[in-house]
Scaffold this motif. Structure first.
Motif, mmCIF file in Angstrom:
data_model
loop_
_atom_site.group_PDB
_atom_site.id
_atom_site.type_symbol
_atom_site.label_atom_id
_atom_site.label_comp_id
_atom_site.label_asym_id
_atom_site.label_seq_id
_atom_site.Cartn_x
_atom_site.Cartn_y
_atom_site.Cartn_z
ATOM 1 N N HIS A 70 63.611 50.082 29.346
ATOM 2 C CA HIS A 70 63.280 48.676 29.492
ATOM 3 C C HIS A 70 62.565 48.408 30.489
ATOM 4 O O HIS A 70 61.476 47.604 30.194
ATOM 5 C CB HIS A 70 64.459 47.909 29.140
ATOM 6 C CG HIS A 70 65.552 47.981 27.834
ATOM 7 N ND1 HIS A 70 66.572 48.764 28.324
ATOM 8 C CD2 HIS A 70 65.295 47.827 26.773
ATOM 9 C CE1 HIS A 70 67.034 48.756 27.009
ATOM 10 N NE2 HIS A 70 66.196 48.297 25.907
ATOM 11 N N SER A 71 63.042 48.510 31.696
ATOM 12 C CA SER A 71 62.151 47.979 32.943
ATOM 13 C C SER A 71 60.883 48.738 32.965
ATOM 14 O O SER A 71 59.757 47.897 33.021
ATOM 15 C CB SER A 71 63.032 48.376 34.152
ATOM 16 O OG SER A 71 64.273 47.821 34.455
ATOM 17 N N GLU A 72 60.637 49.861 32.877
ATOM 18 C CA GLU A 72 59.301 50.551 32.804
ATOM 19 C C GLU A 72 58.432 50.171 31.698
ATOM 20 O O GLU A 72 57.264 49.706 31.966
ATOM 21 C CB GLU A 72 59.530 51.996 32.830
ATOM 22 C CG GLU A 72 59.921 52.584 33.904
ATOM 23 C CD GLU A 72 60.116 54.254 33.634
ATOM 24 O OE1 GLU A 72 58.825 54.837 33.217
ATOM 25 O OE2 GLU A 72 61.052 54.814 33.871
ATOM 26 N N PHE A 73 59.041 49.817 30.604
ATOM 27 C CA PHE A 73 58.293 49.278 29.407
ATOM 28 C C PHE A 73 57.913 47.878 29.719
ATOM 29 O O PHE A 73 56.558 47.536 29.459
ATOM 30 C CB PHE A 73 59.130 49.283 28.027
ATOM 31 C CG PHE A 73 58.649 48.502 26.864
ATOM 32 C CD1 PHE A 73 57.435 49.028 26.169
ATOM 33 C CD2 PHE A 73 58.918 47.117 26.789
ATOM 34 C CE1 PHE A 73 56.840 48.228 25.042
ATOM 35 C CE2 PHE A 73 58.439 46.271 25.808
ATOM 36 C CZ PHE A 73 57.428 47.015 24.946
ATOM 37 N N LEU A 74 58.490 46.973 30.169
ATOM 38 C CA LEU A 74 58.135 45.660 30.394
ATOM 39 C C LEU A 74 57.094 45.650 31.473
ATOM 40 O O LEU A 74 56.123 44.895 31.601
ATOM 41 C CB LEU A 74 59.558 44.796 30.800
ATOM 42 C CG LEU A 74 60.403 44.617 29.643
ATOM 43 C CD1 LEU A 74 61.563 43.846 30.081
ATOM 44 C CD2 LEU A 74 59.649 43.711 28.473
ATOM 45 N N ASP A 75 57.508 46.340 32.696
ATOM 46 C CA ASP A 75 56.460 46.464 33.691
ATOM 47 C C ASP A 75 54.916 47.033 33.236
ATOM 48 O O ASP A 75 54.009 46.354 33.595
ATOM 49 C CB ASP A 75 56.946 47.273 34.755
ATOM 50 C CG ASP A 75 58.252 46.840 35.658
ATOM 51 O OD1 ASP A 75 58.104 45.889 35.837
ATOM 52 O OD2 ASP A 75 58.744 47.711 36.487
ATOM 53 N N SER A 76 54.992 48.021 32.332
ATOM 54 C CA SER A 76 53.849 48.250 31.684
ATOM 55 C C SER A 76 53.117 47.388 30.833
ATOM 56 O O SER A 76 52.043 46.978 31.115
ATOM 57 C CB SER A 76 53.917 49.584 30.749
ATOM 58 O OG SER A 76 54.592 50.719 31.853
ATOM 59 N N VAL A 77 53.831 46.601 29.999
ATOM 60 C CA VAL A 77 53.322 45.463 29.288
ATOM 61 C C VAL A 77 52.846 44.498 30.159
ATOM 62 O O VAL A 77 51.535 43.827 29.959
ATOM 63 C CB VAL A 77 54.333 45.072 28.313
ATOM 64 C CG1 VAL A 77 53.676 43.782 27.381
ATOM 65 C CG2 VAL A 77 54.679 46.146 27.228
ATOM 66 N N PHE A 78 53.634 43.983 31.095
ATOM 67 C CA PHE A 78 53.107 42.987 32.007
ATOM 68 C C PHE A 78 51.820 43.290 32.729
ATOM 69 O O PHE A 78 50.841 42.647 32.790
ATOM 70 C CB PHE A 78 54.462 42.511 33.166
ATOM 71 C CG PHE A 78 55.270 41.534 32.251
ATOM 72 C CD1 PHE A 78 55.732 40.363 33.225
ATOM 73 C CD2 PHE A 78 56.006 41.793 31.230
ATOM 74 C CE1 PHE A 78 56.684 39.585 32.702
ATOM 75 C CE2 PHE A 78 56.651 40.950 30.776
ATOM 76 C CZ PHE A 78 57.113 39.833 31.582
ATOM 77 N N SER A 79 51.812 44.457 33.315
ATOM 78 C CA SER A 79 50.625 44.973 34.190
ATOM 79 C C SER A 79 49.549 45.063 33.351
ATOM 80 O O SER A 79 48.174 44.702 33.278
ATOM 81 C CB SER A 79 50.948 46.379 34.620
ATOM 82 O OG SER A 79 49.913 46.725 35.241
ATOM 83 N N HIS A 80 49.642 45.748 31.856
ATOM 84 C CA HIS A 80 48.429 45.939 30.954
ATOM 85 C C HIS A 80 47.804 44.508 30.731
ATOM 86 O O HIS A 80 46.647 44.353 30.659
ATOM 87 C CB HIS A 80 48.925 46.390 29.741
ATOM 88 C CG HIS A 80 47.842 46.892 28.666
ATOM 89 N ND1 HIS A 80 46.937 47.661 28.878
ATOM 90 C CD2 HIS A 80 47.379 45.751 27.749
ATOM 91 C CE1 HIS A 80 46.005 47.600 28.153
ATOM 92 N NE2 HIS A 80 46.398 46.500 27.109
ATOM 93 N N TYR A 81 48.706 43.369 30.494
ATOM 94 C CA TYR A 81 48.195 42.169 30.018
ATOM 95 C C TYR A 81 47.910 40.906 31.236
ATOM 96 O O TYR A 81 47.622 39.942 31.106
ATOM 97 C CB TYR A 81 49.110 41.199 29.061
ATOM 98 C CG TYR A 81 49.069 41.855 27.744
ATOM 99 C CD1 TYR A 81 47.974 41.722 27.073
ATOM 100 C CD2 TYR A 81 49.786 42.944 27.446
ATOM 101 C CE1 TYR A 81 47.896 42.379 25.789
ATOM 102 C CE2 TYR A 81 49.844 43.516 26.057
ATOM 103 C CZ TYR A 81 48.835 43.265 25.288
ATOM 104 O OH TYR A 81 48.769 43.818 23.991
#
Length: 125
Positions: free
Chosen positions: A82-93
């Protein structure tokens, strides 16, 4: 803090693969199943013309490579990601480089409603 652009979610295999005779089970889609859906996926990509494609998880990334679709791979939120997924999405956008810990539980609950509606198991009557 919110994504200021439209997002379209789609699976490389958009149906629910299950074990024979057990419609509430889950299994990975096969290459043949993915290939059967290729024309629809390609049509969507050609018509939506996304600025970027995010492959959520290794299976999605491998499927998109097989289809010769360029994508950014991010970790799938299942199994503790969850954390890595959310971090990646937040960073991408461009929403920041890190999701505050207090937001993870709230976002995870929302995410599960969107990502895994078919994992709900029916209880026998």
């Amino acid at each position: 803090m919110a994504v200021q652009q439209p997002i379209f979610l789609w699976n490389v295999f958009p149906l629910h693969p299950h074990e024979p005779g057990s419609p509430m089970s889950n299994r990975r889609h096969t290459r043949a199943e993915r290939q059967a859906c290729r024309p629809l996926l390609m049509w969507l990509l050609e018509n939506l013309r996304p600025r970027s494609v995010l492959a959520i998880g290794r299976d999605a990334q491998l499927a998109l490579v097989d289809l010769q679709v360029e994508a950014v791979q991010i970790r799938h939120p299942s199994y503790g990601g969850h954390s890595e997924f959310l971090d990646s999405v937040f960073s991408h956008y461009g929403l920041g480089d890190h999701v505050p810990r207090q937001k993870i539980a709230e976002l995870t609950a929302k995410l599960k409603c969107v990502m895994d509606p078919l994992r709900i198991r029916a209880k026998p009557l």
